[in-house]
Design a protein around this motif. Structure first.
Motif, PDB file in Angstrom:
ATOM      1  N   GLU A   3      40.065 -22.643  17.061  1.00  0.00           N
ATOM      2  CA  GLU A   3      39.789 -22.206  15.699  1.00  0.00           C
ATOM      3  C   GLU A   3      38.314 -22.399  15.354  1.00  0.00           C
ATOM      4  OE1 GLU A   3      42.170 -24.715  16.251  1.00  0.00           O
ATOM      5  OE2 GLU A   3      43.790 -23.254  16.460  1.00  0.00           O
ATOM      6  N   ARG A   4      37.744 -23.505  15.793  1.00  0.00           N
ATOM      7  CA  ARG A   4      36.336 -23.796  15.507  1.00  0.00           C
ATOM      8  C   ARG A   4      35.410 -22.800  16.183  1.00  0.00           C
ATOM      9  NH1 ARG A   4      34.556 -29.689  16.130  1.00  0.00           N
ATOM     10  NH2 ARG A   4      32.867 -28.848  14.905  1.00  0.00           N
ATOM     11  N   VAL A   5      35.764 -22.356  17.364  1.00  0.00           N
ATOM     12  CA  VAL A   5      34.938 -21.378  18.081  1.00  0.00           C
ATOM     13  C   VAL A   5      34.902 -20.068  17.310  1.00  0.00           C
ATOM     14  CG1 VAL A   5      34.720 -20.029  20.203  1.00  0.00           C
ATOM     15  CG2 VAL A   5      35.357 -22.430  20.320  1.00  0.00           C
ATOM     16  N   GLY A   6      36.017 -19.685  16.715  1.00  0.00           N
ATOM     17  CA  GLY A   6      36.071 -18.458  15.931  1.00  0.00           C
ATOM     18  C   GLY A   6      35.253 -18.527  14.655  1.00  0.00           C
ATOM     19  N   GLU A   7      35.085 -19.723  14.110  1.00  0.00           N
ATOM     20  CA  GLU A   7      34.330 -19.895  12.866  1.00  0.00           C
ATOM     21  C   GLU A   7      32.826 -19.797  13.097  1.00  0.00           C
ATOM     22  OE1 GLU A   7      35.534 -23.668  11.335  1.00  0.00           O
ATOM     23  OE2 GLU A   7      37.606 -23.044  11.093  1.00  0.00           O
TER      24      GLU A   7
END
Length: 64
Positions: A3-7
């Motif tokens: 999820e953090r990579v997508g942000e």
């Protein structure tokens, strides 16, 4: 983590084969399957050196 990579897309991602919850192979496979993260270079850092595991990481899209 995914999820953090997508942000906020990083310049590169460092993974270990042996991680809690989801191993590095599964993480790499999911990153490369997502159009938003597929072009981010993935580098494996690990103590494992078996040729079959290196080949598997490269086949999943990791940088050589």
């Amino acid at each position: 983590m995914l999820e953090r990579v997508g942000e906020e897309a990083p310049d590169a991602i460092l993974l270990d084969w042996m991680m809690p919850d989801m191993d590095g192979f599964e993480t790499c496979m999911r990153l490369k399957a997502d159009p938003a993260t597929k072009d981010i270079p993935v580098i494996f850092l690990t103590a494992k050196v078996q040729e079959s595991e290196v080949a598997k990481a490269l086949a999943l899209g990791a940088v050589g």
